[in-house]
Design a protein around this motif. Sequence first.
Motif, PDB file in Angstrom:
ATOM      1  N   UNK B 163       0.899  -1.259  -0.009  1.00 16.73           N
ATOM      2  CA  UNK B 163       0.058   0.108  -0.022  1.00 16.73           C
ATOM      3  C   UNK B 163       0.928   1.363  -0.079  1.00 16.73           C
ATOM      4  N   UNK B 164       1.226   1.619  -1.027  1.00 11.33           N
ATOM      5  CA  UNK B 164       2.086   2.958  -1.206  1.00 11.33           C
ATOM      6  C   UNK B 164       1.418   4.021  -1.980  1.00 11.33           C
ATOM      7  N   UNK B 165       0.152   3.962  -2.403  1.00  9.25           N
ATOM      8  CA  UNK B 165      -0.381   4.838  -3.168  1.00  9.25           C
ATOM      9  C   UNK B 165      -0.265   4.485  -4.496  1.00  9.25           C
ATOM     10  N   UNK B 166       0.613   3.835  -4.977  1.00 11.63           N
ATOM     11  CA  UNK B 166       1.031   3.589  -6.375  1.00 11.63           C
ATOM     12  C   UNK B 166       0.397   2.314  -6.867  1.00 11.63           C
ATOM     13  N   UNK B 226       1.528  -1.334   4.575  1.00 12.53           N
ATOM     14  CA  UNK B 226       2.372  -0.111   3.888  1.00 12.53           C
ATOM     15  C   UNK B 226       3.955  -0.731   3.852  1.00 12.53           C
ATOM     16  N   UNK B 227       4.457   0.051   2.826  1.00 15.82           N
ATOM     17  CA  UNK B 227       5.937  -0.362   2.369  1.00 15.82           C
ATOM     18  C   UNK B 227       7.083  -0.792   3.320  1.00 15.82           C
TER      19      UNK B 227
END
Lengths: 475, 564
Positions: B163-166, B226-227
């Motif tokens: 989940x890194x927005x990309x 998250x990353x």
Amino acid sequence: MTEVSSVDLNSKIPNNVGLSDDPKLRRALEKWLPEYLEWWNDMGPSDFYDKPVFLRTAVSVTSDGWAHYDYVKLPEYRWGIFLAPPKGPLTIKCGDDAGKPAWTEIPGEHRNALRRIIVTQADTEPASVEQQRMLGHMAPSLYDLRNLFQVNVEEGRHLWAMVYLLHKYFGRDGRDEAEELLQRRSGDPDKPRILGAFNQPCDHWLSFYAFTMFTDRDGKYQLAALSESGFAPLALSTQFMLTEEAHHLFVGETGLDRIIRRSAELEREDPNGDVRAQGGIDFDLIQRTINYWYSYSLDLFGGEISNNASDFFASGLKGRYREDKFEDHKAIAGTYRLPVVENGRLVEKDVPLRHAMNEVLRDAYVADCERALRKWNRTLEQMGSSTRLYLPSRRFHRHQGIYAGHYFDPQGNLITEEEFERNRHKWLLTPADNDYLLSIMKPVYEPGKFANWIAPPKRGIEGKPIDFEYVKMHD
Amino acid sequence: MDQPSATTATTTFDPVDFETDPTRYRHFRVAYDGSVATVTMDVDPNACIRPGYELKLNSYDLGVDIELADIVRRMRFEHPEVRVVVITSGNERVFCAGANINMLGSSSHAWKVNFCKFTNETRCEIEDATEHSGQIYVAACNGTTAGGGYELALACKEIYLQDDGNSAVSLPEVPLLGVLPGTGGLTRLTDKRKVRRDLADVFCTTAEGVRGKKAVKWRLVDAVFPRSKFDEKVRERAKALAEAAAEGLPGGTRRPVELPPLAPEVTEKSRTYRHVTLTWDDEARLAHLTVRGPTRDDVAVLEKGGDALLDAGADLWALRAFRELDDALLHLRLNHMNVGLVLVRAEGDAQTIVDHDTALAKNRDHWFGREVILHMARVLRRYDNTSRSFFAMGDAGTAFAGCLFELALGADRFYLLDDPDHPVKVALSELSFGALPMHHGMTRLAAHFHGEPDKLEALAGDTSPKDPEEADEAGLVTVLLDDIDWEDDTRVAIEERLSLSPDALTGMEQNLRFPGPETMESKIYARLSAWQNWIFIRPNATGPQGALSLYGRPERPQFDWQRV
């Protein structure tokens, strides 16, 4: 935070998009505005929020309205939404449908591509505010401090402009994307900004000027290409943004010019020509900074050979820089020659022109940067310095596109990774550089005074003198 | 990019070699940490199996998938201690971008179809390992997971996305390429992950895909992390899964069984393995596939059981013979595309094969014994899925019995010789009644008697070798021929078969081979692949203006809007 009523909203948001007559858009913005302000409070230059700043606010698109100057406290800045007034009937400027009437609503088939284009552009705007949020504490002058804040609020306004498009034209998806724009954070390993350069730290003013010179200049060319879009609201919105972007580029280009001028002075003053001994910024360090930010900024144009670029051009979503100067707006037949790495060697290769549209845009950008370099070198010449600065090859230090994963020296020669790493400290900013810069960058908040490492500007803002109190630090 | 013109099936390339081993991998790294293995995909862009494209962004071609299949297979035999296999990417931004589009765009139809079939089989093998071998596959999608990349993840039991927005999961085939996500993507979305079909519709038409919480909400992934915590969270989950999977496993010392190269003797007309021989005549479009059954010594090893099996290892007849059969089938598919008919013979002694199967079945509670049977089942499913006509030829010297009788049941016809001078026996065995299921879940015997349940009933548990007439009486034979008729009748049958349209035959055979209900796995081949193969030849995909042809070119596709 949610007590913002719709009436308030209309007076708070200067606009020429009929916000008061558009309940759907108003509702979307009403929800987004508190979240935006929260972001601005968290991530903007909040340590200076009680200081009046002499700022330009766009209140309309008429020639006297887009540059309205006054003291404003940063939290009270009025972010507006403006479209440039269309000059005659709008058409699709490029691609297969060039010449047909422009779209005033989103064409379904291009919806996803347009959303992606807009989100990618929008994401850069808050990112730079985040990158620059601590710079006020080491500003070389009130003049520069004011310029920093001007850049910050206008990046904020550009975010508004893009969020307007997302809210107005992309429904629920657009609202979700608008929210996510406020959730990503520059340099956060878990929620990074979309593009690489916008996750690089901008720790000091040398980087700030280089960023506004090189990275914001990418923004100019992206906005210019989008201002050729067949989607009329995007074209008109970005046209207006370009007028503001010009100031950011001015800050960067003149900022670096002033540093160069000052360094040349210090070089002359020091018995050994040692700029650092005089507390200035030596030319090698300036060159490393250029190398660093220029190469990261080149990445922002995307791959040299790109299907997306081809699709965006072909479908009329994104044109070239000043598309009207080109004769052939379809660009279906032509090719573009560029060097590619094959079997460990650089060879020239022809690719379909449409696939090279990123490179075509990069060409315009590179030419513009070269112009600035010539100007700085003229400054050096006038100052009697023998130093000349240069732009590294566009293959040097790349993280995107066909040169990423290969190693080049600043002249563009293919070298080994080992050779690159051995020279890295000569070519790119190092932690020691940052330490040195931070050690000399102490804030100067007295009107008319400038830090030792930078020359004053030639003139002030909006006809005001250089010693004008651009930011009132003591009210 | 420069696009090579479409290559035809009759190229002068080297034949595809389906054997590889860890020392030769170009695209994967495998790390072992106790019961958890991590497979890191890091595709070498320049190591393509055919020239003309670059494997950018962890995209794959047949060569990449051959390595993956090798990893999955070896994991079961060479690393029986492994309970969880994490598939992740060594690329900084991309988990996997799927099948290489320039490769697809520049390949012949036959190559595309065979490539897709092989990759589908590999993904089914991943699920088979998860379900039957207690080797659970987990996809750790640490970057963009697009198209075939997401389909690879879908083959895993659990999917975790960064989940890194990309990083998004996506199936962009329809909007971007005008083809289908043909490696099980559509089927697994609805049938395996139970994604609501209307949301699946939105997902499959959104090129950029879905990321973050929405991906979890739509059941496209199991969780997002998250990353900065991604590796740790995946590791935690893998450890927990490995502990749970350790319960109730079959017994036996978990000593690795190494799989050495098969090293067949190869001539221009034949591949001769220890137990299998494949010969072909490309001009006559005919091949002969012969499998030699086990000996009494092979049976003895199985009867000793346990460690004796492990000592025999890859030399165990049932493992060796079926590995060879697998390799022969793959060679037939990719390297001899003109061969239309394969005459299959099983040689040996029927009673010995029956005894072999009985002894093998007794070892099904030993991990290795079980793996050997599971492997046989997979190879036989590859056989069912091979788009060639198969005639099983039960002439003098043959013994279609037990596991080798599956070759007759799986064939399109079974010719049996009834000649008192050359007595031939046919037999079922313990493995005939459920150990070697087809991919639609039925046994070949049940599929054979789909319309005659009484005959199936009559044969239940009957493993006695049968004379040709008995076998015919029981309904096991297509055509029973005496020695006078054999030669002429089979010659005519062969000539007739070779005269029919190869396309129609492929379609007909694939329909007739699988009577009865469907499973998710069979739907992938019967529904998804069939539609994909149709779309692949439609102008909207591969015509000069088609979306697949024009991908990577400056022109945009022009569709013929007529719905067909």
